[in-house]
Structure formats: structure tokens, C-alpha cells
Design an enzyme around this catalytic site. Structure first.
Site, PDB file in Angstrom:
ATOM      1  N   ASN A   1       0.859  -1.198   0.000  1.00  0.00           N
ATOM      2  CA  ASN A   1       0.000   0.000   0.000  1.00  0.00           C
ATOM      3  C   ASN A   1       0.889   1.239   0.000  1.00  0.00           C
ATOM      4  O   ASN A   1       2.106   1.145  -0.063  1.00  0.00           O
ATOM      5  CB  ASN A   1      -0.958  -0.043   1.198  1.00  0.00           C
ATOM      6  CG  ASN A   1      -0.210  -0.081   2.508  1.00  0.00           C
ATOM      7  OD1 ASN A   1       0.530   0.834   2.845  1.00  0.00           O
ATOM      8  ND2 ASN A   1      -0.363  -1.179   3.242  1.00  0.00           N
TER       9      ASN A   1
ATOM     10  N   ASP B   1      -4.494  -6.147   4.991  1.00  0.00           N
ATOM     11  CA  ASP B   1      -5.650  -6.897   5.508  1.00  0.00           C
ATOM     12  C   ASP B   1      -5.777  -8.250   4.822  1.00  0.00           C
ATOM     13  O   ASP B   1      -6.415  -9.150   5.347  1.00  0.00           O
ATOM     14  CB  ASP B   1      -6.933  -6.090   5.294  1.00  0.00           C
ATOM     15  CG  ASP B   1      -6.970  -4.870   6.197  1.00  0.00           C
ATOM     16  OD1 ASP B   1      -6.666  -5.022   7.393  1.00  0.00           O
ATOM     17  OD2 ASP B   1      -7.258  -3.756   5.697  1.00  0.00           O
TER      18      ASP B   1
ATOM     19  N   LYS C   1       8.440 -17.322 -10.676  1.00  0.00           N
ATOM     20  CA  LYS C   1       7.770 -16.140 -11.215  1.00  0.00           C
ATOM     21  C   LYS C   1       6.580 -16.584 -12.071  1.00  0.00           C
ATOM     22  O   LYS C   1       6.734 -17.439 -12.952  1.00  0.00           O
ATOM     23  CB  LYS C   1       8.770 -15.337 -12.065  1.00  0.00           C
ATOM     24  CG  LYS C   1       8.175 -14.070 -12.617  1.00  0.00           C
ATOM     25  CD  LYS C   1       9.187 -13.301 -13.461  1.00  0.00           C
ATOM     26  CE  LYS C   1       8.492 -12.147 -14.166  1.00  0.00           C
ATOM     27  NZ  LYS C   1       9.328 -11.556 -15.191  1.00  0.00           N
TER      28      LYS C   1
ATOM     29  N   PHE D   1      -4.786   3.554  14.728  1.00  0.00           N
ATOM     30  CA  PHE D   1      -5.122   4.541  13.699  1.00  0.00           C
ATOM     31  C   PHE D   1      -6.317   3.982  12.927  1.00  0.00           C
ATOM     32  O   PHE D   1      -6.526   2.770  12.896  1.00  0.00           O
ATOM     33  CB  PHE D   1      -3.955   4.745  12.735  1.00  0.00           C
ATOM     34  CG  PHE D   1      -2.978   5.804  13.170  1.00  0.00           C
ATOM     35  CD1 PHE D   1      -2.169   5.602  14.271  1.00  0.00           C
ATOM     36  CD2 PHE D   1      -2.869   6.998  12.468  1.00  0.00           C
ATOM     37  CE1 PHE D   1      -1.263   6.570  14.672  1.00  0.00           C
ATOM     38  CE2 PHE D   1      -1.965   7.976  12.860  1.00  0.00           C
ATOM     39  CZ  PHE D   1      -1.159   7.764  13.955  1.00  0.00           C
TER      40      PHE D   1
ATOM     41  N   LYS E   1     -13.708   1.147  15.461  1.00  0.00           N
ATOM     42  CA  LYS E   1     -12.403   0.496  15.674  1.00  0.00           C
ATOM     43  C   LYS E   1     -11.956   0.671  17.125  1.00  0.00           C
ATOM     44  O   LYS E   1     -11.394  -0.237  17.735  1.00  0.00           O
ATOM     45  CB  LYS E   1     -11.355   1.046  14.699  1.00  0.00           C
ATOM     46  CG  LYS E   1     -11.580   0.493  13.293  1.00  0.00           C
ATOM     47  CD  LYS E   1     -10.631   0.997  12.237  1.00  0.00           C
ATOM     48  CE  LYS E   1     -11.036   0.403  10.888  1.00  0.00           C
ATOM     49  NZ  LYS E   1     -10.446   1.032   9.723  1.00  0.00           N
TER      50      LYS E   1
ATOM     51  N   LYS F   1     -11.760  -2.909  18.903  1.00  0.00           N
ATOM     52  CA  LYS F   1     -10.411  -3.422  19.155  1.00  0.00           C
ATOM     53  C   LYS F   1      -9.947  -3.133  20.585  1.00  0.00           C
ATOM     54  O   LYS F   1      -8.780  -3.330  20.917  1.00  0.00           O
ATOM     55  CB  LYS F   1      -9.426  -2.810  18.147  1.00  0.00           C
ATOM     56  CG  LYS F   1      -9.757  -3.179  16.691  1.00  0.00           C
ATOM     57  CD  LYS F   1      -8.714  -2.647  15.712  1.00  0.00           C
ATOM     58  CE  LYS F   1      -9.190  -2.824  14.276  1.00  0.00           C
ATOM     59  NZ  LYS F   1      -8.117  -3.179  13.344  1.00  0.00           N
TER      60      LYS F   1
HETATM   61  O1  PMT Z   1       3.042   6.035   6.512  1.00  0.00           O
HETATM   62  P1  PMT Z   1       2.554   7.365   6.012  1.00  0.00           P
HETATM   63  O2  PMT Z   1       2.785   7.549   4.533  1.00  0.00           O
HETATM   64  O3  PMT Z   1       3.092   8.507   6.844  1.00  0.00           O
HETATM   65  O4  PMT Z   1       0.960   7.410   6.165  1.00  0.00           O
HETATM   66  C1  PMT Z   1       0.391   7.423   7.448  1.00  0.00           C
HETATM   67  C2  PMT Z   1      -0.829   6.480   7.532  1.00  0.00           C
HETATM   68  C3  PMT Z   1      -1.935   6.994   6.624  1.00  0.00           C
HETATM   69  C4  PMT Z   1      -0.424   5.059   7.117  1.00  0.00           C
HETATM   70  C5  PMT Z   1      -1.281   6.486   9.044  1.00  0.00           C
HETATM   71  O5  PMT Z   1      -1.605   7.774   9.425  1.00  0.00           O
HETATM   72  C6  PMT Z   1      -2.454   5.577   9.269  1.00  0.00           C
HETATM   73  O6  PMT Z   1      -3.600   5.955   9.117  1.00  0.00           O
HETATM   74  N1  PMT Z   1      -2.166   4.315   9.649  1.00  0.00           N
HETATM   75  C7  PMT Z   1      -3.146   3.218   9.810  1.00  0.00           C
HETATM   76  C8  PMT Z   1      -3.398   2.570   8.479  1.00  0.00           C
HETATM   77  C9  PMT Z   1      -4.365   1.422   8.563  1.00  0.00           C
HETATM   78  O7  PMT Z   1      -3.992   0.324   8.280  1.00  0.00           O
HETATM   79  O8  PMT Z   1      -5.567   1.710   9.026  1.00  0.00           O
HETATM   80  P2  PMT Z   1      -6.790   0.655   9.195  1.00  0.00           P
HETATM   81  O9  PMT Z   1      -7.968   1.506   9.476  1.00  0.00           O
HETATM   82  O10 PMT Z   1      -6.823  -0.278   8.021  1.00  0.00           O
HETATM   83  O11 PMT Z   1      -6.395  -0.193  10.453  1.00  0.00           O
HETATM   84  C10 PMT Z   1      -6.868   0.113  11.767  1.00  0.00           C
HETATM   85  C11 PMT Z   1      -5.790  -0.172  12.791  1.00  0.00           C
HETATM   86  O12 PMT Z   1      -5.581  -1.591  12.855  1.00  0.00           O
HETATM   87  C12 PMT Z   1      -4.437   0.447  12.486  1.00  0.00           C
HETATM   88  O13 PMT Z   1      -3.892   0.925  13.695  1.00  0.00           O
HETATM   89  C13 PMT Z   1      -3.617  -0.720  11.927  1.00  0.00           C
HETATM   90  O14 PMT Z   1      -2.241  -0.572  12.232  1.00  0.00           O
HETATM   91  C14 PMT Z   1      -4.216  -1.902  12.651  1.00  0.00           C
HETATM   92  N2  PMT Z   1      -4.188  -3.169  11.894  1.00  0.00           N
HETATM   93  C15 PMT Z   1      -4.692  -3.238  10.630  1.00  0.00           C
HETATM   94  C16 PMT Z   1      -4.697  -4.453   9.952  1.00  0.00           C
HETATM   95  C17 PMT Z   1      -4.156  -5.586  10.580  1.00  0.00           C
HETATM   96  N3  PMT Z   1      -4.100  -6.751   9.962  1.00  0.00           N
HETATM   97  N4  PMT Z   1      -3.670  -5.497  11.834  1.00  0.00           N
HETATM   98  C18 PMT Z   1      -3.688  -4.306  12.497  1.00  0.00           C
HETATM   99  O15 PMT Z   1      -3.239  -4.247  13.638  1.00  0.00           O
END
Ligand code: PMT
Length: 408
Positions: free
Chosen positions: A213, A284, A294, A328, A342, A346
Site C-alpha cells: 500500500n 488486511d 515467477k 489509527f 475500531k 479493538k
Molecule cells: O506512513 P505514512 O505515509 O506517513 O501514512 C500514514 C498512515 C496513513 C499510514 C497512518 O496515518 C495511518 O492511518 N495508519 C493506519 C493505516 C491502517 O492500516 O488503518 P486501518 O484503518 O486499516 O487499520 C486500523 C488499525 O488496525 C491500524 O492501527 C492498523 O495498524 C491496525 N491493523 C490493521 C490491519 C491488521 N491486519 N492489523 C492491524 O493491527
């Protein structure tokens, strides 16, 4: 904030003592001024054997002080005025000799006298031959100064001007300025074991292709830097990011690639952490199977079966104990509503809602605009800020929630 913005408008008094690394002090001056600091230099008689006062005068646009007993210099700006002027006394390079005299509390030249007279924090960047540096007397003096509250930026290892290889080279300018920034920052996170994640993950499809991503890691790295500067013991688990993205030497950095590796690394460090901030954009979904060869381009479309990865944060939430969990939420619609889901789903203490459709916010850029939500229903919207300032604001919310226990 980066060391840059923290040093902005700060008054740095730079002591340059007599070692071959004295020439590198010119670079320290330039970088500190680029960061917005005002710099004045005290050049010891030893330092003046290696570099001239004129060099520093030209760079700082300020007179250089060299002599405690020169009536002209004392009239210009006396040693007590210098001591009072400084927000920070930085000695780089600090020789074995100046370290010894400081440890003894001597005041036999301008620099050591000002060091006793100032109330500003003292940062030392030692530089000397490796055997001198390792000498018990030098180590004892450094320990003494640390115990007295001085901040020491440990020297780097490598080849030295004397031909020896080992520890003793003046630390890199960026490390010195990181040390300076930490010395003048509030230490409200001192004693806090803080785990941060940053960057994307890469999920392999075959030996040459991945699903990833747009995360650059900038937000997570800014959090790690700010937390370290504020005194936390920081572990940063980073997905694949630009290797130029740096953190202070004091931050423990662990690099991973996949969501699986990130999850394993986070769980390994979790027992020791009192605060976790998940800024990483963890995949995800990951390919159900990875081709060992390949995949050849055929006629039609390629179909990939993706399976869900483990949700690391949910797993942490289930075994939360008295830790503080910050997630986040990168959203493109119904941002606050989704972020709150979230937070609750969580079992988080705080969630940082990040509308990644806003110009200048989210992935890749140096700025961000977020809303911090807590469990009491409070929403704290922040304006568009640098990621450094955003990180500090998030840590302000963390700091406010921390119990005294987490700091021990
Ligand atoms: O890295 P940059 O370019 O500076 O950009 C910053 C950012 C946009 C990546 C950052 O600010 C941000 O929003 N990070 C969270 C991205 C994300 O995966 O969000 P989500 O809404 O999909 O996930 C929710 C939370 O679950 C996040 O804290 C994530 O780290 C966590 N997660 C997600 C998927 C997973 N399999 N396990 C997790 O723990």
C-alpha cells in the site's frame, strides 16, 4: 517534532574543544542554524589549534568567545551573560581533557567557567582516540557527568584520524542534534516503554511481485522520534520504507516485511510495552499461496486468492492488561463513525481518525490532519500539521492518559 523544529529559535552555545574533530563542529553549527537555532561559539585554546575563530564567526554571524580574561570580549558579552543567554550548552567535540575538567567542577577557562555558571542543559559529544575513550578515567568522568544530569551523545565507531578503528569518532551531526533536542524537551514519557509500528507491509505473490500500500512510514517514524525525544524507551517495528527515513540512535529499530512478520514482532515486544501505537498500514489480505517461481504472463487475467491476515491490534486488545493501546483508522468515508467502531471493537484507549482523502493528509506526504478520539466520547480535531507536530499532539493525549504505574 524533528530535532529541527524543536531547535527552532533556541539559543545554542557551542563549546569547541581541541581535537581533530573540531573541524566537524562547523557542520554542527550549520545544521543547528538550518534547524532555526541561533548559535554562539566558545572556542577553547586547544580548539583554536585546529580551527579558527573566524570560521565560526563567519558561520554564526556572532563574535566567537575564546578567553575568560580578555577585557574586550568580556565587554562584548561577558561569561555570565553567555551562560544566561544559552538555552543549551553543547560541547562538540568534547575532549578527554575538557570532560575531566568538567567532572572535577573546574573553572580554569571560559568554557568550563560558563558550564558551571549556566542553568541550561549540558550536552557532550565526546571524540577522542579509542584507547583514550575506553580508559577507566574517561569512563568514570563521563559517568560522573551523566549522574550530574549531563546528556552524552555517545561517539560513533569507525576509522579515526589517528588510524585506529573503534569507538571514539565524533557522533554524526544528526545524532548530536537529536541529543540536543532531547535535552531541551520535556521528559513526560520518561520510563515509558513505547512500541510503535510504521510503514506498509509487503505480501509476496511470487519471488518478484508483492501486494502493498501507499504508506511511507513517515507518520510512524515521527511518532518514534517524538516519543524518544520526550524520554520514552522506544521500539519501532517498521515495514519496508525508504532507508533514508531515520530515527535517533536511541530508538530500537526492527525491520519486517510481511503482515505475518509484523504481527510476530509486535507480539514478541508486547509483554515489555506499556504503550503501543499502531501507525502501520498492515495488509488486511495476503495471497493464499505464494508461487515459488515467477508467474508467467499468460493470455487471460490472473486470479489471486487472498486470505485475511490476522488483525494484530484486535489481538493486542484482547490481552490488553493495563497497557495503553492507540490505533489509527485510515478512512475514506464516515470517518469518525468508522474510527469509533475500531476504538470499541479493538478495545483501544485512543484512535487516531485519519481521513486519507483530505489534501495533504494520510499516505506519503509530510503533513497530516487527524482527529483523536477517546473512550469518553471526546473528539480532538487537529489542524493540518507536519507529521512531527501531529505525532507530538498524539503523544500529548497519550501522556495525559498514562497512569503513574506505566512510567515506572
Ligand atoms: O506512513 P505514512 O505515509 O506517513 O501514512 C500514514 C498512515 C496513513 C499510514 C497512518 O496515518 C495511518 O492511518 N495508519 C493506519 C493505516 C491502517 O492500516 O488503518 P486501518 O484503518 O486499516 O487499520 C486500523 C488499525 O488496525 C491500524 O492501527 C492498523 O495498524 C491496525 N491493523 C490493521 C490491519 C491488521 N491486519 N492489523 C492491524 O493491527
Amino acid at each position: 517534532m524533528s530535532s529541527g523544529s524543536v531547535l527552532s529559535e533556541k539559543r545554542i552555545l557551542l563549546g569547541v574543544s581541541g581535537g581533530i574533530a573540531a573541524y566537524k563542529a562547523a557542520e554542527v553549527v550549520r545544521s543547528a542554524m538550518r534547524a532555526g537555532a541561533e548559535v554562539r561559539v566558545i572556542l577553547t585554546s586547544g580548539g583554536a589549534r585546529f580551527v579558527t575563530a573566524l570560521t565560526f564567526q563567519a558561520l554564526t554571524q556572532n563574535p566567537v568567545s575564546t578567553n575568560l580574561f580578555d577585557p574586550g570580549q568580556e565587554q562584548e558579552i561577558g561569561h555570565i551573560d553567555l551562560a544566561d543567554w544559552a538555552d543549551l550548552l553543547l560541547i562538540a567535540p568534547a575532549t578527554a581533557n575538557v570532560i575531566a575538567r568538567l567532572a572535577m567542577g573546574m573553572a580554569d577557562d571560559l568554557l568550563t567557567t560558563v558550564a558551571l555558571a549556566t542553568r541550561a542543559p549540558l550536552v557532550l559529544a565526546p571524540a577522542m582516540n579509542v584507547h583514550m575513550y575506553r580508559h577507566a578515567a574517561v569512563q568514570r568522568n563521563i559517568k560522573e557527568l551523566r549522574n550530574g544530569g549531563a546528556h552524552v551523545v555517545d561517539p560513533a565507531e569507525g576509522e579515526m584520524a589517528c588510524g585506529h578503528v573503534g569507538e571514539g569518532r565524533l557522533a554524526d551531526t544528526e545524532d548530536i542534534l537529536d541529543g540536543a533536542a532531547r535535552a531541551i524537551s520535556t521528559q513526560d514519557l520518561s520510563g515509558v516503554a513505547l512500541l510503535v509500528t510504521a510503514g506498509p507491509t509487503e505480501e509476496p505473490i511470487d519471488p518478484v511481485r508483492v501486494i502493498s500500500n501507499r504508506s511511507s512510514g513517515k507518520m510512524g517514524y515521527a511518532l518514534a522520534r517524538a516519543a524518544w525525544r520526550r524520554g520514552a524507551d522506544v521500539t519501532l517495528i517498521s515495514g519496508p520504507v525508504d532507508p533514508g527515513l531515520r530515527v535517533p540512535r536511541g530508538v530500537r529499530l526492527r525491520r519486517v516485511e510481511t503482515a505475518l512478520e509484523m504481527g510476530d514482532a509486535v507480539l514478541e515486544h508486547y509483554p515489555k510495552a506499556s504503550v503501543v501505537v499502531m501507525a502501520a498500514a498492515v495488509a488486511d489480505w495476503t495471497p493464499d499461496s505464494v508461487s515459488s517461481l515467477k508467474i508467467k504472463k499468460g493470455e487471460g487475467n490472473l486470479r489471486l486468492d487472498l486470505k485475511q491476515t490476522r488483525d494484530i491490534l484486535s489481538q493486542l486488545g484482547r490481552a490488553k492488561g493495563d497497557r495503553l493501546l492507540v490505533g489509527f483508522a485510515a478512512e475514506t468515508d464516515r470517518v469518525i463513525e468508522n474510527a469509533r467502531k475500531k476504538l470499541e471493537g479493538k478495545n483501544l484507549d485512543l484512535v487516531v481518525a485519519n481521513d486519507v482523502t483530505v489534501d495533504g493528509a494520510g499516505f506519503g506526504v509530510d503533513t497530516n490532519q487527524v482527529v483523536i478520539l477517546d473512550r469518553d466520547g471526546t473528539e480532538r480535531p487537529l489542524p493540518l500539521l507536519s507529521k512531527e507536530r501531529t505525532a507530538d499532539a498524539i503523544l500529548d493525549s497519550v501522556s495525559a492518559l498514562l497512569s503513574p504505574r506505566a512510567r515506572s
